[in-house]
Design an enzyme around this catalytic site. Sequence first.
Site, short mmCIF file in Angstrom:
data_model
loop_
_atom_site.label_atom_id
_atom_site.label_comp_id
_atom_site.label_asym_id
_atom_site.label_seq_id
_atom_site.Cartn_x
_atom_site.Cartn_y
_atom_site.Cartn_z
N SER A 187 0.84 -1.19 0.00
CA SER A 187 0.00 0.00 0.00
C SER A 187 0.88 1.25 0.00
O SER A 187 1.68 1.43 -0.91
CB SER A 187 -0.96 -0.04 1.18
OG SER A 187 -2.01 0.89 1.04
N GLU A 304 -9.33 -5.38 -4.06
CA GLU A 304 -8.65 -4.48 -3.12
C GLU A 304 -9.63 -3.66 -2.28
O GLU A 304 -9.56 -3.63 -1.05
CB GLU A 304 -7.74 -3.52 -3.90
CG GLU A 304 -6.59 -4.18 -4.64
CD GLU A 304 -5.35 -4.35 -3.78
OE1 GLU A 304 -5.42 -4.05 -2.58
OE2 GLU A 304 -4.33 -4.80 -4.33
N HIS A 397 -7.73 -5.71 0.05
CA HIS A 397 -6.49 -4.98 0.31
C HIS A 397 -5.86 -5.43 1.62
O HIS A 397 -6.54 -5.58 2.64
CB HIS A 397 -6.81 -3.48 0.37
CG HIS A 397 -5.63 -2.59 0.42
ND1 HIS A 397 -4.75 -2.46 -0.62
CD2 HIS A 397 -5.17 -1.74 1.40
CE1 HIS A 397 -3.81 -1.57 -0.31
NE2 HIS A 397 -4.04 -1.14 0.92
#
Length: 490
Positions: A187, A304, A397
């Site tokens: 990320s 995600e 995610h």
Amino acid sequence: MDVIVETRYGKVLGREEEGVRTFLGIPYARAPQGERRFLPPEPVEPWTGVLDARAYGPICPQVANPLNPVDGFAQSEDCLRLCVYAPAEGTGHPVMVWIHGGAYVFGSGQSPWYDGRAFARDGVVLVTLNYRLGPLGFLHLAHLGGEAYASSGNAGILDQIAALTFVRDTIEAFGGDPNRVTVAGESAGAWSVGTLLVTEAARGLFQQAILQSGIPFQYRTPESAEWFTAQLLDALGLSPSSWRRLFDVPAADLVSAAARIPARDGLNLRPVLDGVTLTQSFWDALRDGHAAHVPTLAGSNREELMLWVARESEWRALSDEERIARVDRMWGPLTDRARDYYVDGRTGDELLTWLVRFASMRTFTYPTIRAAEIQSEYAPVYLYRFDYRPSRLGAAHALEIPFVFGTYAHPSARALIGERPTHADVSDAMHAAWVAFVRSGSPQAPNLPEWPTYDPKRRSTLIFDEAPRVEDDPDSAERELWSDMTSLSM
């Protein structure tokens, strides 16, 4: 048992248990406090005696949220510290430096998800680090403070470079090879890795890169960064002429005020194209070969954005039109072609699933594919996609992290991914691939199918699922749609 190593900065006391040595909370730069707040990091001063590194240090001041319970760690601006997990025996081990995610406003390298013992048991020295977050790490003050603050909007990135420099200078004492360093992150951590790939100041500090769910596809402009600075000053009751009073604002108040400012064009606090630390867009720098000769492993997760959608109950209460408008505002634009593909003829849960798919492609998957296309001209690139659906959150995610680190059984991971017999197999496959890549520059491992390098013709992609498989150009029609759309400047 206790163990002591001697670095160029002084002796460090750690612990050795079950073949792994751990050294926690080691300072890699001076505390950026007082007049050093917002300034580039300064090298840590050598210490006398023995530094006790048997317990974690403080993390950067931050606001807790449902995805960031802060884990009970102390918070302090004296947070520029790192942790080392090393094999108890041997020297010359490859090194992996992990940069945590958290949208540049929360998180730390001390999360139990990032426990490096599994890597150390497999012969890798694993380093995790903390860096300045939020306004402490990314508040642009060049227009107010002049040359001394020209890089304040990227102080957090400079912290990461300082940590990599410290690793280069000390890692041999922990059994690592300073010439075999892989920098990795997820990320915002992957955004950071991408930024380090194209930043001159980081050149030579690592030899390989891993990017999980993150490509720095758009830096802040100075104008956008100045807008946010004005908003923060106003929220604190300050004017541009009194900006130096920011030094007197308690860190907790500074962070809290920044968190209340609505986002205008993506994350309010992220790297800025300041002309000093960052002089080109990521895409231009990548095309110019700034990351040439750096083998790269990169990928994204199939769903995600489900991490946010599934955890926010209000999504379920919205009408179809409200969902479309919200996605368009947060992750758009939803162009006419995108609406034809993702929206038309769909309603209810099916529409929501496809909107998540759009947002995931927009923010994570397609930027990763585009970066792989460019980087493959200069170095070996291995592309993956995480399709494994461990819980109701799907392939969301961050959920690949505990499988990479082998920490999927930790209570904080189980709260999101539950318990399934297949977890161990997926973790074994991913962890082995990451270890292989760190060791050799290729993620090929015994329990994986043949994993070719990525190229724009075949587009081989390793799909991590209950049984890993390689697909050439998966979801090609969707990928071609994004290749043809002009909504992203890539």
